[in-house]
Design an enzyme around this catalytic site. Structure first.
Site, PDB file in Angstrom:
ATOM      1  N   ARG A 396     100.032  62.586  89.889  1.00  0.00           N
ATOM      2  CA  ARG A 396     100.711  61.367  90.325  1.00  0.00           C
ATOM      3  C   ARG A 396      99.702  60.335  90.807  1.00  0.00           C
ATOM      4  O   ARG A 396      99.814  59.145  90.510  1.00  0.00           O
ATOM      5  CB  ARG A 396     101.736  61.650  91.424  1.00  0.00           C
ATOM      6  CG  ARG A 396     102.611  60.415  91.735  1.00  0.00           C
ATOM      7  CD  ARG A 396     103.644  60.703  92.818  1.00  0.00           C
ATOM      8  NE  ARG A 396     104.632  59.629  92.890  1.00  0.00           N
ATOM      9  CZ  ARG A 396     104.505  58.527  93.608  1.00  0.00           C
ATOM     10  NH1 ARG A 396     103.396  58.322  94.319  1.00  0.00           N
ATOM     11  NH2 ARG A 396     105.445  57.606  93.618  1.00  0.00           N
ATOM     12  N   CYS A 397      98.694  60.776  91.541  1.00  0.00           N
ATOM     13  CA  CYS A 397      97.667  59.857  92.041  1.00  0.00           C
ATOM     14  C   CYS A 397      96.941  59.148  90.897  1.00  0.00           C
ATOM     15  O   CYS A 397      96.541  57.997  91.035  1.00  0.00           O
ATOM     16  CB  CYS A 397      96.640  60.608  92.877  1.00  0.00           C
ATOM     17  SG  CYS A 397      97.236  61.269  94.445  1.00  0.00           S
ATOM     18  N   MET A 398      96.784  59.843  89.777  1.00  0.00           N
ATOM     19  CA  MET A 398      95.981  59.308  88.670  1.00  0.00           C
ATOM     20  C   MET A 398      96.783  58.422  87.723  1.00  0.00           C
ATOM     21  O   MET A 398      96.261  58.024  86.678  1.00  0.00           O
ATOM     22  CB  MET A 398      95.364  60.456  87.873  1.00  0.00           C
ATOM     23  CG  MET A 398      94.364  61.272  88.649  1.00  0.00           C
ATOM     24  SD  MET A 398      93.457  62.446  87.604  1.00  0.00           S
ATOM     25  CE  MET A 398      94.781  63.511  87.023  1.00  0.00           C
TER      26      MET A 398
END
Length: 406
Positions: A396-398
């Protein structure tokens, strides 16, 4: 619409990524803390892992666009913008002396290919690369040739944080760290000048705002409800300012903001490191926050530009059920085992990317949590992330969704 994201789980149609580049090569043990890393990733393997992540997305029908490409296109479409961009980038990079501003501008401007230029601004510039042959200052005399005049931007592959897609608009963030705040320059130029986004995206927050907020703390619960973490990197003041903009001065359909008050911790740096939605009725959650989490409901007040804020004295399940209008299940990272949960949450076991209801991308290393997710009937797409996770971020962060189905 150029941007359209009203939820976390429906079919992901278009997403923004950044392929890790040579900026990772300019990480050193002495700069890890300043640049918000705990270790130095091996670039070649990090790129292989990231390419596989993009491949999985594409194989599942997601259009993948890259930050570096959109910014290159922005400069290509607007030839007169290059000088303005470079001068702003150099100033915000902490270059204040006339000598170094001039030398750095001349060096960067000599790079004719815009893609090469953008990648170089991300990579950083050291002293030996620019023309400062005359050692006529104290800085020149005491600085080694390897000194980074323009610091690298190794966190760029976490595209979730510089901005957040909310409905048809964008929350362009004021970042917690001076190092990361430069990352938002790229999004600012893309949304203002790229032909696909110019005059087509409502700005719900701007990078020159006084209070910090980051995209990892922003979750679209549904078309009318937004969840935002009060965290190490997102201040309560920013949430209040954003709420007023959304409620009183925008076209947004958001009517309620749920503020999740998280413990301030490197491990819990954003809401999505401990809590993500993975299906209509399912969320992953790190059990370590359940005893301390406080939730506040923010809505419009009767008076213009004022907010009504109420603490919700109820279980998290019941709070979510009210807004989703269905029963929900919280799936504990590591199955709730204290040691396993701490280990797998640190390696982003709770940081899942949902690409359609019940279909999620996760790191393969979080074996206990992944097996539990599979046992709940979820389709779990596992990717390697041994090097990527060193930056403390998961799938999700990426990724920054630009378009999802309603």
């Amino acid at each position: 619409m150029a941007i359209h994201v009203t939820n976390e789980i429906k079919t992901l149609k278009k997403v923004l990524l950044h392929r890790p580049g040579k900026e990772l090569l300019n990480l050193t043990p002495n700069t890890l803390k300043e640049l918000l890393f705990d270790d130095i990733p091996f670039l070649e393997e990090a790129q292989e892992e990231h390419d596989n992540f993009a491949r999985v997305l594409k194989e599942n029908g997601v259009e993948v666009v890259y930050l570096e490409d959109l910014m290159t296109q922005t400069l290509d479409q607007n030839p007169g913008l290059r000088e303005k961009f470079l001068k702003q980038f150099i100033t915000e990079g902490g270059i204040y002396t006339k000598k170094y501003k001039t030398a750095l501008f001349e060096f960067l401007n000599s790079i004719k290919d815009n893609k090469e230029l953008i990648l170089k601004t991300m990579e950083g510039v050291n002293l030996k690369e620019i023309d400062t042959t005359e050692k006529d200052s104290l800085v020149d005399l005491v600085s080694p040739p390897s000194k980074m005049v323009l610091a690298p931007m190794p966190n760029l592959y976490f595209t979730r944080d510089p901005f957040a897609s909310v409905g048809d608009g964008v929350v362009l963030n004021k970042m917690y760290s001076k190092t990361r705040n430069r990352e938002t320059i790229f999004a600012d130029y893309i949304f203002k000048y790229h032909k696909d986004y110019k005059d087509r995206v409502e700005m719900l927050y701007t990078r020159d705002a006084p209070s910090t907020i980051e995209g990892g703390d922003i979750l679209n619960i549904n078309e009318t409800t937004l969840a935002i973490g009060i965290s190490q990197r997102t201040q309560a003041d920013a949430i209040s300012d954003l709420a007023k903009k959304i409620f009183y001065d925008s076209n947004s359909k958001i009517r309620t903001i749920l503020a999740f008050d998280l413990p301030e911790s490197r491990a819990f740096m954003h809401l999505d490191t401990v809590f993500t939605q993975i299906d209509y009725d399912k969320f992953t959650i790190h059990p370590g926050i359940l005893g301390t989490l406080r939730v506040f409901e923010i809505t419009r007040a009767n008076n213009e530009d004022e907010l009504t804020i109420r603490e919700k004295h109820d279980t998290l399940e019941h709070i979510l059920e009210k807004y989703l209008e269905r029963k929900v299940e919280l799936i504990l990272c590591g199955g709730g085992d204290e040691i396993i949960a701490a280990r797998e949450q640190w390696n982003d076991g709770s940081n899942t990317l949902c690409i359609s209801p019940g279909k999620i991308i996760v790191y393969s290393r979080n074996t206990v949590t992944n097996d539990i997710l599979k046992s709940k009937g979820l389709e779990v797409l596992e990717i390697k992330g041994a090097e990527l996770v060193r930056g403390r971020g998961g799938p999700r962060c990426m990724s920054m969704p630009l378009e999802r189905e309603d």
